[in-house]
Design a protein around this motif. Structure first.
Motif, PDB file in Angstrom:
ATOM      1  N   GLY A 171       0.839  -1.186   0.000  1.00 31.97           N
ATOM      2  CA  GLY A 171       0.000   0.000   0.000  1.00 31.97           C
ATOM      3  C   GLY A 171       0.880   1.244   0.000  1.00 31.97           C
ATOM      4  N   ASP A 172       0.249   2.371   0.113  1.00 28.33           N
ATOM      5  CA  ASP A 172       0.975   3.626   0.093  1.00 28.33           C
ATOM      6  C   ASP A 172       1.508   3.924   1.495  1.00 28.33           C
ATOM      7  N   PRO A 173       2.810   4.079   1.627  1.00 29.61           N
ATOM      8  CA  PRO A 173       3.360   4.370   2.957  1.00 29.61           C
ATOM      9  C   PRO A 173       2.960   5.750   3.476  1.00 29.61           C
ATOM     10  N   ARG A 174       2.464   6.611   2.583  1.00 30.24           N
ATOM     11  CA  ARG A 174       2.052   7.958   2.992  1.00 30.24           C
ATOM     12  C   ARG A 174       0.616   7.992   3.502  1.00 30.24           C
TER      13      ARG A 174
ATOM     14  N   LYS B 223      -6.179  14.507  -2.025  1.00 26.07           N
ATOM     15  CA  LYS B 223      -4.859  14.806  -2.594  1.00 26.07           C
ATOM     16  C   LYS B 223      -4.459  13.750  -3.611  1.00 26.07           C
ATOM     17  N   LYS B 224      -4.803  12.512  -3.332  1.00 25.72           N
ATOM     18  CA  LYS B 224      -4.462  11.414  -4.226  1.00 25.72           C
ATOM     19  C   LYS B 224      -5.214  11.546  -5.547  1.00 25.72           C
ATOM     20  N   GLU B 225      -6.516  11.886  -5.471  1.00 31.63           N
ATOM     21  CA  GLU B 225      -7.339  12.018  -6.675  1.00 31.63           C
ATOM     22  C   GLU B 225      -6.939  13.226  -7.515  1.00 31.63           C
TER      23      GLU B 225
ATOM     24  N   ILE C  28      -9.885  11.264   4.321  1.00 25.60           N
ATOM     25  CA  ILE C  28     -10.594  12.101   3.348  1.00 25.60           C
ATOM     26  C   ILE C  28      -9.608  13.061   2.691  1.00 25.60           C
ATOM     27  N   GLU C  29      -8.772  13.698   3.509  1.00 26.82           N
ATOM     28  CA  GLU C  29      -7.752  14.612   2.981  1.00 26.82           C
ATOM     29  C   GLU C  29      -6.790  13.868   2.061  1.00 26.82           C
TER      30      GLU C  29
ATOM     31  N   GLU D 242       4.969  10.997  -7.785  1.00 25.81           N
ATOM     32  CA  GLU D 242       6.237  10.450  -7.275  1.00 25.81           C
ATOM     33  C   GLU D 242       7.220  11.526  -6.848  1.00 25.81           C
ATOM     34  N   GLY D 243       7.240  12.649  -7.499  1.00 20.03           N
ATOM     35  CA  GLY D 243       8.202  13.681  -7.183  1.00 20.03           C
ATOM     36  C   GLY D 243       7.684  14.709  -6.204  1.00 20.03           C
ATOM     37  N   SER D 244       6.622  14.415  -5.480  1.00 15.43           N
ATOM     38  CA  SER D 244       6.027  15.428  -4.598  1.00 15.43           C
ATOM     39  C   SER D 244       6.752  15.494  -3.268  1.00 15.43           C
ATOM     40  N   ASP D 245       6.355  16.447  -2.448  1.00 15.51           N
ATOM     41  CA  ASP D 245       6.987  16.666  -1.160  1.00 15.51           C
ATOM     42  C   ASP D 245       6.364  15.816  -0.059  1.00 15.51           C
ATOM     43  N   TYR D 246       5.555  14.824  -0.387  1.00 18.12           N
ATOM     44  CA  TYR D 246       4.873  14.031   0.631  1.00 18.12           C
ATOM     45  C   TYR D 246       5.671  12.830   1.096  1.00 18.12           C
ATOM     46  N   ASP D 247       6.940  12.755   0.803  1.00 18.86           N
ATOM     47  CA  ASP D 247       7.763  11.598   1.179  1.00 18.86           C
ATOM     48  C   ASP D 247       8.000  11.564   2.601  1.00 18.86           C
TER      49      ASP D 247
END
Length: 125
Positions: free
Chosen positions: A36-39, A112-114, A107-108, A120-125
């Motif tokens: 799954g998504d670790p974020r 953001k995902k949609e 929900i947030e 991949e290059g976003s600041d959400y790492d």
């Protein structure tokens, strides 16, 4: 005279067997999904786990010689099962509050995902 290892093996006689009837009790286990998504927000613990945190602290003070998590877990489970609902309400309230926070965070996260903000290059790492 030839030894057994020097002679060709004889073919085995095989008998075709009927296929086994499938058992109605067994269901195939679903394959585990990927990590799954670790974020993604993590699910909050249940009321029992909040109780266990408090119980461990008290139990270790009362019985410092007990080091086994298995024994502590058993004692915790027995205590939880014998507690009255009124005693458990405190932990259910905490769990409900954390669950509401988790749902808002999901929900947030889904928004953001949609919208594509979580590339991949976003600041959400």
């Amino acid at each position: 005279m030839k030894t057994r290892s020097q002679t060709a093996p004889k073919p085995l006689k095989t008998v075709a067997m009927a296929p086994r009837p499938s058992s109605p009790k067994r269901k195939p286990r679903p394959k585990p999904a990927g990590k799954g998504d670790p974020r993604a927000p993590k699910k909050p613990p249940t009321a029992f786990f909040y109780f266990m945190e408090d119980f461990r602290k008290v139990y270790k003070q009362e019985k410092p010689s007990v080091k086994s998590m298995q024994e502590i877990g058993k004692a915790c489970g027995e205590k939880w099962n014998t507690m009255a609902f009124e005693e458990k309400v405190k932990y259910y309230d905490i769990a409900t509050e954390k669950r509401a926070e988790f749902e808002k965070a999901m929900i947030e996260y889904n928004k953001k995902k949609e919208s594509g903000e979580m590339s991949e290059g976003s600041d959400y790492d």
